[in-house]
Design an enzyme around this catalytic site. Structure first.
Site, PDB file in Angstrom:
ATOM      1  N   CYS A  10      -2.087  -3.893   3.655  1.00  8.92           N
ATOM      2  CA  CYS A  10      -0.634  -4.029   3.590  1.00  8.92           C
ATOM      3  C   CYS A  10      -0.178  -5.175   4.494  1.00  8.92           C
ATOM      4  O   CYS A  10      -0.459  -5.169   5.698  1.00  8.92           O
ATOM      5  CB  CYS A  10       0.015  -2.721   4.035  1.00  8.92           C
ATOM      6  N   GLY A  11       0.534  -6.129   3.929  1.00  9.90           N
ATOM      7  CA  GLY A  11       1.015  -7.270   4.692  1.00  9.90           C
ATOM      8  C   GLY A  11       1.934  -6.875   5.830  1.00  9.90           C
ATOM      9  O   GLY A  11       1.834  -7.414   6.943  1.00  9.90           O
TER      10      GLY A  11
END
Length: 114
Positions: A10-11
């Site tokens: 997840c960024g």
């Protein structure tokens, strides 16, 4: 001790982890998909962050739709059961510091507890 409930794919989670490290924190990194919190820990995270159970869930996940978790008749206990059975439903990243607990979406929310 600072903790981050992290998904390395997840960024936003990666950004928050980097922000913690740049602030001089060496957080305990909990990859919650591999090591999900137990019921009491999950309930405490949600409560301490000041969220409803629904606010702490990822409603865009396919399993959310498949299990019809948007049904308003479902209780918080039923929703917690779903998150425990399917950790991907837990929104991320949750961060715990001495100053509090936050769901850090957007990433700059982490500044509230640094």
């Amino acid at each position: 001790m600072t903790k981050i409930y992290h998904n390395p794919r997840c960024g936003t989670s990666r950004t928050v982890l980097q922000m913690l490290q740049e602030h001089g924190e060496q957080p305990e990194i909990i990859e919650y998909l591999n090591h999900p919190p137990g019921r009491a820990e999950l309930v405490a995270l949600i409560k301490n962050a000041g969220l409803s159970v629904r606010d702490a869930m990822r409603s865009k996940e396919a399993v959310y739709q498949d299990l019809q978790l948007g049904n308003p008749a479902l209780s918080d206990e039923q929703l917690i059961d779903a998150v425990l059975a399917h950790p991907i439903l837990m929104n991320r990243p949750f961060v715990v510091t001495a100053k509090g607990t936050r769901l850090c979406r957007p990433a700059d929310v982490v500044n509230d507890i640094l």
